[in-house]
Design a protein around this motif. Structure first.
Motif, PDB file in Angstrom:
ATOM      1  N   TYR A 420       0.817  -1.215   0.000  1.00 32.48           N
ATOM      2  CA  TYR A 420       0.000   0.000   0.000  1.00 32.48           C
ATOM      3  C   TYR A 420       0.853   1.269   0.000  1.00 32.48           C
ATOM      4  O   TYR A 420       0.724   2.127   0.879  1.00 32.48           O
ATOM      5  N   ASN A 421       1.705   1.357  -1.021  1.00 30.93           N
ATOM      6  CA  ASN A 421       2.420   2.617  -1.237  1.00 30.93           C
ATOM      7  C   ASN A 421       1.409   3.687  -1.612  1.00 30.93           C
ATOM      8  O   ASN A 421       0.423   3.416  -2.299  1.00 30.93           O
ATOM      9  N   ILE A 422       1.680   4.908  -1.162  1.00 35.74           N
ATOM     10  CA  ILE A 422       0.725   5.997  -1.414  1.00 35.74           C
ATOM     11  C   ILE A 422       1.345   6.983  -2.394  1.00 35.74           C
ATOM     12  O   ILE A 422       2.472   7.435  -2.201  1.00 35.74           O
ATOM     13  N   PHE A 423       0.598   7.280  -3.447  1.00 35.78           N
ATOM     14  CA  PHE A 423       1.061   8.239  -4.448  1.00 35.78           C
ATOM     15  C   PHE A 423      -0.013   9.307  -4.617  1.00 35.78           C
ATOM     16  O   PHE A 423      -1.205   9.000  -4.695  1.00 35.78           O
ATOM     17  N   SER A 424       0.418  10.550  -4.678  1.00 31.53           N
ATOM     18  CA  SER A 424      -0.543  11.639  -4.866  1.00 31.53           C
ATOM     19  C   SER A 424      -0.895  11.764  -6.346  1.00 31.53           C
ATOM     20  O   SER A 424      -0.011  11.782  -7.204  1.00 31.53           O
ATOM     21  N   LEU A 425      -2.171  11.860  -6.625  1.00 35.00           N
ATOM     22  CA  LEU A 425      -2.648  12.054  -7.996  1.00 35.00           C
ATOM     23  C   LEU A 425      -3.307  13.425  -8.131  1.00 35.00           C
ATOM     24  O   LEU A 425      -4.229  13.609  -8.921  1.00 35.00           O
ATOM     25  N   LYS A 426      -2.812  14.378  -7.354  1.00 35.39           N
ATOM     26  CA  LYS A 426      -3.435  15.712  -7.355  1.00 35.39           C
ATOM     27  C   LYS A 426      -3.465  16.316  -8.753  1.00 35.39           C
ATOM     28  O   LYS A 426      -4.420  17.000  -9.134  1.00 35.39           O
ATOM     29  N   ASN A 427      -2.415  16.059  -9.515  1.00 29.66           N
ATOM     30  CA  ASN A 427      -2.347  16.638 -10.863  1.00 29.66           C
ATOM     31  C   ASN A 427      -3.252  15.930 -11.858  1.00 29.66           C
ATOM     32  O   ASN A 427      -3.307  16.326 -13.025  1.00 29.66           O
ATOM     33  N   HIS A 428      -3.921  14.874 -11.391  1.00 26.04           N
ATOM     34  CA  HIS A 428      -4.775  14.112 -12.309  1.00 26.04           C
ATOM     35  C   HIS A 428      -6.241  14.196 -11.923  1.00 26.04           C
ATOM     36  O   HIS A 428      -7.067  13.459 -12.456  1.00 26.04           O
ATOM     37  N   ILE A 429      -6.577  15.109 -10.989  1.00 29.29           N
ATOM     38  CA  ILE A 429      -7.969  15.253 -10.577  1.00 29.29           C
ATOM     39  C   ILE A 429      -8.831  15.634 -11.787  1.00 29.29           C
ATOM     40  O   ILE A 429     -10.000  15.240 -11.892  1.00 29.29           O
ATOM     41  N   ASN A 430      -8.233  16.367 -12.722  1.00 31.06           N
ATOM     42  CA  ASN A 430      -8.996  16.806 -13.888  1.00 31.06           C
ATOM     43  C   ASN A 430      -9.374  15.648 -14.814  1.00 31.06           C
ATOM     44  O   ASN A 430     -10.148  15.833 -15.762  1.00 31.06           O
ATOM     45  N   LYS A 431      -8.860  14.471 -14.566  1.00 31.13           N
ATOM     46  CA  LYS A 431      -9.227  13.317 -15.387  1.00 31.13           C
ATOM     47  C   LYS A 431     -10.481  12.630 -14.861  1.00 31.13           C
ATOM     48  O   LYS A 431     -11.053  11.774 -15.542  1.00 31.13           O
ATOM     49  N   LEU A 432     -10.901  12.983 -13.641  1.00 36.35           N
ATOM     50  CA  LEU A 432     -12.131  12.418 -13.094  1.00 36.35           C
ATOM     51  C   LEU A 432     -13.327  13.108 -13.730  1.00 36.35           C
ATOM     52  O   LEU A 432     -13.253  14.274 -14.115  1.00 36.35           O
ATOM     53  N   VAL A 433     -14.434  12.361 -13.818  1.00 41.14           N
ATOM     54  CA  VAL A 433     -15.672  12.935 -14.341  1.00 41.14           C
ATOM     55  C   VAL A 433     -16.792  12.640 -13.361  1.00 41.14           C
ATOM     56  O   VAL A 433     -16.739  11.661 -12.601  1.00 41.14           O
ATOM     57  N   LYS A 434     -17.784  13.455 -13.391  1.00 42.94           N
ATOM     58  CA  LYS A 434     -18.978  13.177 -12.582  1.00 42.94           C
ATOM     59  C   LYS A 434     -19.736  12.059 -13.281  1.00 42.94           C
ATOM     60  O   LYS A 434     -20.025  12.127 -14.469  1.00 42.94           O
ATOM     61  N   GLY A 435     -20.031  11.012 -12.514  1.00 46.75           N
ATOM     62  CA  GLY A 435     -20.656   9.846 -13.126  1.00 46.75           C
ATOM     63  C   GLY A 435     -19.710   8.661 -13.045  1.00 46.75           C
ATOM     64  O   GLY A 435     -18.958   8.519 -12.100  1.00 46.75           O
TER      65      GLY A 435
END
Lengths: 463, 128
Positions: A420-435
């Motif tokens: 369970y290594n933890i990596f930040s995906l803050k720069n990829h939040i824009n790839k999420l969509v509602k739905g």
């Protein structure tokens, strides 16, 4: 006797030791490393009749069904005779009931009354095993009338059950209704002869299973699949549900399965996770038959960073449009190892793939709110040896594997088990969509003969 | 007189020494292959199991349309061999008549790789 008296202390001590030793034979050793408080699984078996192409004699069928002690069906399917309805039969209020509600109240006097004030016996719920069945009046579920939904929400929240089923005589055709019951954790909806299942808990599809217009819900169209008389048997054991279509002779014709563990624990343990650990994943061994396009945006040498999100074709296994219905489903952690201690960490043992050092994993999840308001997105991942993760078709992270293009033959860099290594995906939040969103992961071994492969993933967020 | 004789022997000795050195230098240069300017060397690390061959592409570029030959008669073609390690099943190699390599009957004893357009339009080769 003098001998006994003389050595009484010795004999008493021996007797005590013997008794203590004897208790070992009536004690269950904690073989798994912990004691299970309740070894007996909770189970139930329910019979349901949907709309059929031929008239059914429900009373006769129910009388001769073995192993089923609770039945449900729309009221109009149950023939009213001089004999009172069987107390094991629970009706769904429908249009025939609405035409004469007093008769309905009289025929089914044994049903709970006014659980929802002013609805009489048309809306009620019963508990059976670890399942709760909600019988609703679909005609009164309209935009602006949330009485039944509010009651449903209140009842589900108080004194939680493992399984929550909703039975209606017709589809309310309100997206808000479907969204609400999905959030509540309802894991089975029966409408006429159709079975609606949340996609998140499905582990085995039936032949006529398909997606619906309601996000997160799939449909098994039983009515169109079977012409002969049939009954649905809904069997539950702990977190698992099996829905089987049976003919009059008790022969199983088709079935689907679900496991509600992921939605149960996500609600209790980790409320800020889109995907919790130990979730269900679709998986497939690496193969040249699994298509993976080379995106134009990708520098195949890996010398230059990815500048734009990928645009992948629908038949690419990383694409959100990819059809993974033929893939197997398993609960994480998935993998294989020869280390006996580590084998206990694996919930789904994968066969060692001699043709490819890769396994592919896919999972969908639904976001109800606007993801652009998130402050952080975190990837928690266990893997061995290396992985690449994609979110809605775009690469978001890789570790212990070479940069640039990889395929089903590529080897990872040797790596110990990463827990369970933890990596930040803050720069990829824009790839999420509602739905509905899709996460795809490829896990590579470092050698074709490497005995270890391991994968589990959690996706959490901060607002 | 005696000194002339010694001097002559020393000169002969030195001449033989220089001749030997020249022969040594010539033989060393003759052992090496002449570096053809129209091919590049592929940077490779090879390893194998009885059923697989692992090829590590150590170049800074992907090998496109690579043709791999084992035991001078079994072939494998690939649109792309990425950088880094790639594992290939030996059973995927086959002769021109379609006969597949059988790891139970055959052993790997030679590998050659040819990439028609490796770098700057030049082909890349490797032989083992």
């Amino acid at each position: 006797m003098a001998h006994l008296y003389k050595y009484k202390l010795f004999y008493m001590t021996s007797l005590l030791i013997f008794l203590l030793f004897g208790t070992l034979f009536i004690t269950n050793f904690p073989i798994q490393g912990y004691l299970q408080a309740n070894n007996a699984p909770v189970s139930f078996r329910i019979g349901y009749f949907g709309e059929q192409k031929n008239q059914l004699d429900l009373r006769d069928w129910m009388t001769h069904s073995k192993g089923v002690s609770l039945f449900a069906a729309a009221d109009h399917l149950f023939e009213k005779t001089d004999k009172l309805p069987l107390h094991s039969f629970f009706p769904v209020f429908d249009s025939s009931s609405a035409s004469s509600p007093e008769v309905f109240e009289q025929n089914y006097a044994y049903l709970p009354h006014n659980l929802l004030p002013s609805y009489g016996r048309s809306v009620y719920n019963i508990d059976y095993g670890n399942a709760r069945l909600f019988f609703l009046d679909a005609a009164k579920i309209t935009e602006g009338n949330n009485a039944q939904l509010d009651w449903l929400q209140k009842t589900v929240s108080e004194n939680k059950q493992v399984h929550n089923f909703v039975l209606l005589n017709q589809d309310p055709k309100l997206p808000a209704f479907w969204e609400t019951i999905r959030k509540l954790g309802v894991n089975l909806v029966l409408i006429q002869d159709n079975v609606y299942i949340p996609e998140a808990v499905l582990t085995q599809e039936a032949s006529e299973y398909r997606a619906t217009d309601y996000p997160g819900w799939g449909l098994w169209d039983v009515y169109h699949q079977f012409a002969q008389p049939h009954m649905l048997i809904i069997e539950g054991t702990d977190n698992n549900i099996t829905v089987t279509v049976q003919d009059q002779h008790g022969n199983g014709l088709d079935q689907l399965k679900q496991d509600v563990t992921s939605i149960r624990y996500a609600d209790r343990v980790n409320e800020s996770a889109y995907i919790s650990i130990q979730s269900l994943w679709h998986y497939h061994p690496g193969s040249k038959d699994i298509k993976a396009a080379v995106p134009k945006e990708l520098d195949i040498t890996g010398e230059n960073p990815i500048q734009k999100p990928f645009t992948l074709p629908a038949d690419d296994w990383r694409s959100p449009q990819y059809d993974d219905s033929s893939w197997e489903v398993g609960r994480a952690p998935l993998g294989h190892t020869i280390d006996k201690a580590d084998q206990r960490k694996i919930q789904k043992k994968l066969p060692i793939n001699g043709d490819s050092p890769v396994y592919y994993f896919r999972k969908t999840f639904v976001i109800d709110d606007d993801p652009s308001k998130l402050s952080n997105l975190l990837l928690h991942i266990s893997y061995e040896d290396g992985f690449i993760a994609y979110l809605n078709g775009s690469e978001i992270y890789r570790d212990s594997i070479r940069e640039g293009i990889v395929d089903y033959r590529s080897l990872a860099l040797p790596s110990e088990y990463n827990f369970y290594n933890i990596f930040s995906l803050k720069n990829h939040i824009n790839k999420l969509v509602k739905g509905t969103n899709t996460i795809a992961v490829e896990v590579h071994r470092s050698h074709p003969k490497a005995p270890n492969l391991l994968f589990d993933l959690s996706l959490s967020y901060e607002k | 007189m005696f000194g002339d004789h010694i001097l002559k022997r020393v000169r002969v000795y030195i001449a033989w020494k220089w001749l030997f050195a020249a022969l040594l230098i010539i033989s060393i240069s003759a052992c090496g292959k002449v570096n053809e300017s129209d091919e590049v060397d592929l940077i490779i690390a090879l390893s194998a199991t009885p059923e697989h061959i692992m090829i590590d592409n150590g170049n800074s570029y992907v090998w496109n349309n690579a043709k791999i030959t084992i035991n001078n008669s079994y072939f494998y073609e690939s649109d792309m061999i990425p950088r880094g390690g790639t594992s290939l099943n030996l059973t995927e190699f086959s002769k021109q008549d379609g006969t597949a390599f059988d790891p139970k009957k055959n052993r790997l004893y030679s590998v050659s790789i040819y990439v028609p357009d490796a770098l700057d339009g030049k082909p890349g080769v490797f032989n083992w």
